[in-house]
Design a protein around this motif. Structure first.
Motif, mmCIF file in Angstrom:
data_model
loop_
_atom_site.group_PDB
_atom_site.id
_atom_site.type_symbol
_atom_site.label_atom_id
_atom_site.label_comp_id
_atom_site.label_asym_id
_atom_site.label_seq_id
_atom_site.Cartn_x
_atom_site.Cartn_y
_atom_site.Cartn_z
ATOM 1 N N LYS A 1 9.629 16.700 11.090
ATOM 2 C CA LYS A 1 10.549 15.562 11.183
ATOM 3 C C LYS A 1 10.950 15.312 12.630
ATOM 4 O O LYS A 1 11.054 14.158 13.060
ATOM 5 C CB LYS A 1 11.780 15.827 10.323
ATOM 6 N N GLU A 2 11.155 16.377 13.387
ATOM 7 C CA GLU A 2 11.517 16.221 14.798
ATOM 8 C C GLU A 2 10.371 15.589 15.585
ATOM 9 O O GLU A 2 10.596 14.750 16.458
ATOM 10 C CB GLU A 2 11.878 17.583 15.390
ATOM 11 N N ARG A 3 9.134 15.997 15.283
ATOM 12 C CA ARG A 3 7.991 15.399 15.960
ATOM 13 C C ARG A 3 7.928 13.909 15.684
ATOM 14 O O ARG A 3 7.701 13.099 16.589
ATOM 15 C CB ARG A 3 6.691 16.073 15.526
ATOM 16 N N HIS A 4 8.134 13.535 14.436
ATOM 17 C CA HIS A 4 8.084 12.120 14.075
ATOM 18 C C HIS A 4 9.183 11.352 14.797
ATOM 19 O O HIS A 4 8.944 10.249 15.319
ATOM 20 C CB HIS A 4 8.240 11.971 12.560
ATOM 21 N N SER B 1 10.883 7.512 18.908
ATOM 22 C CA SER B 1 11.703 7.179 20.072
ATOM 23 C C SER B 1 10.821 6.816 21.262
ATOM 24 O O SER B 1 11.101 5.848 21.988
ATOM 25 C CB SER B 1 12.601 8.367 20.422
ATOM 26 N N SER B 2 9.758 7.579 21.460
ATOM 27 C CA SER B 2 8.846 7.301 22.565
ATOM 28 C C SER B 2 8.138 5.967 22.377
ATOM 29 O O SER B 2 7.956 5.199 23.324
ATOM 30 C CB SER B 2 7.818 8.432 22.683
ATOM 31 N N LEU B 3 7.737 5.664 21.140
ATOM 32 C CA LEU B 3 7.073 4.398 20.854
ATOM 33 C C LEU B 3 7.997 3.226 21.152
ATOM 34 O O LEU B 3 7.583 2.221 21.752
ATOM 35 C CB LEU B 3 6.623 4.367 19.393
ATOM 36 N N GLN B 4 9.259 3.345 20.761
ATOM 37 C CA GLN B 4 10.213 2.274 21.026
ATOM 38 C C GLN B 4 10.415 2.084 22.525
ATOM 39 O O GLN B 4 10.532 0.959 23.017
ATOM 40 C CB GLN B 4 11.537 2.593 20.327
ATOM 41 N N ALA B 5 10.438 3.188 23.266
ATOM 42 C CA ALA B 5 10.565 3.100 24.718
ATOM 43 C C ALA B 5 9.332 2.435 25.336
ATOM 44 O O ALA B 5 9.443 1.643 26.280
ATOM 45 C CB ALA B 5 10.769 4.492 25.308
ATOM 46 N N ASP C 1 4.656 -1.490 10.897
ATOM 47 C CA ASP C 1 5.516 -0.361 10.554
ATOM 48 C C ASP C 1 5.381 0.724 11.626
ATOM 49 O O ASP C 1 4.320 1.330 11.777
ATOM 50 C CB ASP C 1 5.118 0.198 9.188
ATOM 51 N N PRO C 2 6.439 1.008 12.387
ATOM 52 C CA PRO C 2 6.327 2.008 13.455
ATOM 53 C C PRO C 2 6.031 3.404 12.932
ATOM 54 O O PRO C 2 5.460 4.231 13.649
ATOM 55 C CB PRO C 2 7.696 1.946 14.148
ATOM 56 N N ASN C 3 6.399 3.678 11.686
ATOM 57 C CA ASN C 3 6.111 4.995 11.112
ATOM 58 C C ASN C 3 4.609 5.220 10.974
ATOM 59 O O ASN C 3 4.115 6.338 11.155
ATOM 60 C CB ASN C 3 6.793 5.139 9.750
ATOM 61 N N LEU C 4 3.872 4.151 10.661
ATOM 62 C CA LEU C 4 2.416 4.269 10.578
ATOM 63 C C LEU C 4 1.822 4.585 11.943
ATOM 64 O O LEU C 4 0.933 5.429 12.075
ATOM 65 C CB LEU C 4 1.812 2.971 10.034
ATOM 66 N N LEU C 5 2.331 3.910 12.973
ATOM 67 C CA LEU C 5 1.817 4.130 14.320
ATOM 68 C C LEU C 5 2.120 5.546 14.799
ATOM 69 O O LEU C 5 1.287 6.190 15.442
ATOM 70 C CB LEU C 5 2.421 3.109 15.286
ATOM 71 N N CYS C 6 3.315 6.048 14.477
ATOM 72 C CA CYS C 6 3.710 7.383 14.933
ATOM 73 C C CYS C 6 2.899 8.485 14.266
ATOM 74 O O CYS C 6 2.723 9.561 14.837
ATOM 75 C CB CYS C 6 5.194 7.616 14.660
#
Length: 743
Positions: free
Chosen positions: A105-108, A113-117, A193-198
């Motif tokens: 969960k922490e990795r995700h 957070s990095s993707l949003q940045a 969906d950012p979760n898919l990208l992460c």
């Protein structure tokens, strides 16, 4: 605090089991599997310690003096994300599932957070460009009487051979519309969906569409309007571009010229019949970046417009092979050298010195034995261990470390300093320091990925044993290794082994990801299936095992699909194209090379695979002392030898004489090229080949000039074909047939 809690739990369990974990221990080991380290610690303290299947493969470095066993055990549990469980009279290190789930969960969360940045950085850069463009526009001098706007200007014409005049207003419009497309692409990306990208791996490929099929995802509710805006920007620019004379393409091959003309026509034509938009996301293998490619199709399935955006970072910062270089390492006047062990110095010299650059890897026999036994002498037990030990010594504390494979392996390839190692650890590059008052405790920066990507040492040891016995491993040996270890990526520990010590692997194909799946597919073929294919039979997709189906699915829908027209597949031509012109089908002009369009329901049940075999000789070069050369240069078939011959031509390569390998002492062998063709749709196939190499046990040594006549003839024919291929395709990549497959 966690270490103290673990110690208390361990001590209480020890009391219950009647064992003293307060025993003082002095112990030091280079990088080794946890199963070995834990057992040796237990033997020293006369306490039964063991690992579980979930923890036995962790790679530990321990250096302690007069420390209690309980303190050591608690920190081993900490760095391995494990816990000690009493089982009868034994303490077993098992996975702490609660903690490992939390790490996932922490990795995700970090990736998100990095993707949003990264997205914000992309947007800020575009805004800066727009602001700069607006300032330039407002700074223009006032129009003089009679001046016309861009819209009012007549279309300028040029004569053939004369460059078109640069229109500042048109250039500004081009920049403005380009920025508009960037903003629209950014909005499309934000709609995904950012979760898919992460959660994407470097081997995946995500496909989104305005009209999705089963293998595509929806592009989102705002996508049609955004796509329309991109089309409008394109059409506005095209309507302002003055007509230009047809380019001179006489120096290109027929197909290359056809491709250039089609691309030119697409970029200069008004889009009036857009029917579907497809956005493809693909992480790049080499660095932490992803490409977002937008294709817009008309109703005939022809690409009428494309757009592209690159996103740096992509939520992968500080994660193993996907990491960037991190913050720039500070330059300091002080440089404290690492005291490398003799084995480490020998390995660094052999793999990064002048001889290695000339194609020779010379190792002391004692060091070579260790390299070829990675189950007993871990790949991280050389220079990497020296660096970690030096770092811990500088802090003056006992050391407990768990190293991920991404830290290094097979030597650092360069001489590090204590300051550079400290900077690397501080930056969280691959490993990080765990706060601890009494110990130096190091663990993987991304423990989830470290576990997922860890090399199977036993599988590698078995492959290396075959190399020692046979000189060149068979396809069976390489395929069995690939089936038992995770995809290693094109850089890192595994690629170093294949480059330096395992011949034959690099000659099986240029695409590492694609190749890994092909090896997995082959490894799972039964003897009956292999016999069927060798005899010209067809193996139906519907009869594939689960592992074979998974491998084919990854090849077809993964990060590197390479669809081809069945009529264009030819083993030698494909090799030429891979060497000099990229993919067999880089047309990008219609939907045939997108597997989600060609096979919209997944791997087709009515598809099949067949195979053709071709046998030819290969040369196995040795250095002047009879030692093997660089492994990536040790299997030289007619094509490779022809390329070496051509590279010695001063007109082709002025430095060739300096980089050409020694070819005065060569053994001979046979290489069977197995060309597999996966028929995934009418006229469309997925083609790839594997090589099965066998070194002849007798036959003597040969120089390049006195190879057998038949072999020399093959080299000459291949050289002529390469030169002809280069001449016919000079100046552009080879492309596909120019056909269009209609939906």
């Amino acid at each position: 605090m966690r270490a103290l809690v673990l110690t208390a739990i361990t001590v209480s369990s020890a009391i219950a089991c009647g064992q003293d974990l307060g025993t003082k221990v002095t112990y030091s080991t280079r990088a080794a599997r946890a199963s070995v380290v834990v057992k040796e610690l237990g033997e020293l303290a006369k306490v039964k310690l063991a690992t579980s299947p979930q923890t036995e493969g962790e790679i530990l470095i321990v250096s302690v003096r007069d420390q209690s066993l309980s303190d050591i055990m608690s920190r081993i549990a900490s760095v391995t994300s494990g816990e000690w469980k009493p089982e009868g009279g034994t303490y077993r290190l098992v996975a702490d599932n609660k903690r490992r789930n939390l790490e996932a969960k922490e990795r995700h969360a970090k990736r998100l957070s990095s993707l949003q940045a990264d997205l914000k950085k992309f947007e800020d850069n575009a805004n800066k460009q727009l602001e700069k463009l607006n300032k330039l526009a407002t700074a223009k001098p006032a129009k003089k009487p009679g001046d016309k706007s861009v819209a009012d200007k007549p279309i300028a014409t040029t004569t053939p051979g004369t460059p078109a005049p640069v229109d500042p207003a048109l250039a500004a419009l081009r920049q403005k519309l380009s920025l508009s497309t960037q903003f629209n692409m950014l909005s499309l990306i934000k709609g995904v969906d950012p979760n898919l990208l992460c959660e994407m791996t470097r081997r995946e490929r995500l496909v989104f569409s305005t009209s999705p099929n089963r293998m595509q995802r929806s592009l989102g509710g705002d996508a049609p309007a955004l796509v329309d805006s991109i089309i409008q920007a394109h059409n506005e620019l095209v309507s302002r571009i003055p007509p230009a004379p047809a380019p001179d393409l006489s120096d290109l091959g027929t197909e290359a010229a056809s491709y250039v003309l089609k691309m030119r026509r697409m970029r200069t034509s008004i889009v009036a019949d857009a029917a579907k938009a497809v956005l493809t996301v693909k992480p790049l293998e080499f660095d932490s970046e992803a490409t977002f490619n937008l294709r817009i199709y008309n109703r005939e399935g022809v690409v009428v417009l494309t757009a592209r955006a690159n996103l740096s970072g992509f939520g992968r910062n500080k994660y193993g092979d996907d990491a960037d270089d991190g913050p720039e390492r500070p330059t300091t006047e002080k440089e404290t050298p690492i005291q490398y062990a003799e084995d480490s110095k020998a390995l660094i010299a052999a793999t990064s010195g002048k001889e290695a650059s000339l194609g020779t890897v010379r190792l002391d026999p004692a060091v070579r034995i260790k390299i070829f036994a990675p189950d007993r002498f871990d790949p991280l037990a050389f220079a990497d261990t020296d660096e970690i030990l030096a770092y811990a010594k500088s802090l003056g504390k006992p050391l407990i470390a768990d190293l991920p494979d991404s830290y290094g392996g097979l030597g650092s390839q360069s001489i590090e300093t204590l300051e550079s190692v400290s900077s690397r650890i501080k930056a969280g590059d691959s490993i990080e320091r765990v706060p601890d008052r009494d110990f130096t405790v190091l663990r993987p920066a991304d423990p989830c990925s470290a576990r997922e990507e860890r090399l199977n040492r036993q599988a590698l040891a078995e492959l290396m044993h075959v190399v020692l016995q046979k000189g060149v491993p068979s396809l069976d040996a390489i395929a069995n290794f690939a089936a038992r270890t995770p995809y290693p990526g094109i850089e890192g520990m595994v690629s170093n082994y294949f480059n330096f010590f395992i011949p034959g692997f690099g000659m099986t194909g240029p695409d590492f990801s694609y190749l890994w799946d092909m090896l997995r597919f082959y490894a799972d073929l039964s003897p009956q299936s292999r016999e069927l294919l060798r005899n010209g039979g067809r193996l139906a997709f519907s009869s594939l095992t689960a592992d074979q189906h998974e491998a084919l699915n990854s090849m077809l829908f993964g990060s590197s699909p390479d669809l081809a027209w069945e009529s264009k597949v030819n083993v030698e031509d494909k090799l030429m194209q891979e060497l000099y012109g990229g993919s067999l089908n880089e047309m990008g002009m219609d939907y045939h090379d997108d597997p989600t369009e060609v096979a919209p329901n997944g791997v087709p049940a009515d598809g099949f695979v067949d195979m053709k075999a071709q046998v030819e000789s290969f040369a196995f070069p040795l250095d002047i002392e009879g030692a093997p050369c660089l492994a990536s240069l040790e299997v030289l078939g007619p094509t490779e030898l022809a390329i070496i011959k051509m590279s010695r031509d001063p007109e082709v390569n002025s430095d060739a004489q300096q980089i050409a390998p020694h070819l005065n002492h060569m053994k001979l062998g046979t290489k069977a090229t197995l060309s597999f063709t996966f028929h995934v749709a009418p006229q469309i196939v997925l083609a790839h080949s594997l090589s099965d190499c066998r070194l002849l046990e007798s036959g003597g040594l040969f120089a390049e000039e006195n190879l057998p006549d038949a072999f020399m003839k093959q080299i000459a024919e291949r050289l002529a074909k390469i030169k002809a291929y280069q001449a016919s395709n000079e100046g552009g990549n080879i492309v596909g047939s120019g056909q269009t497959i209609h939906p």
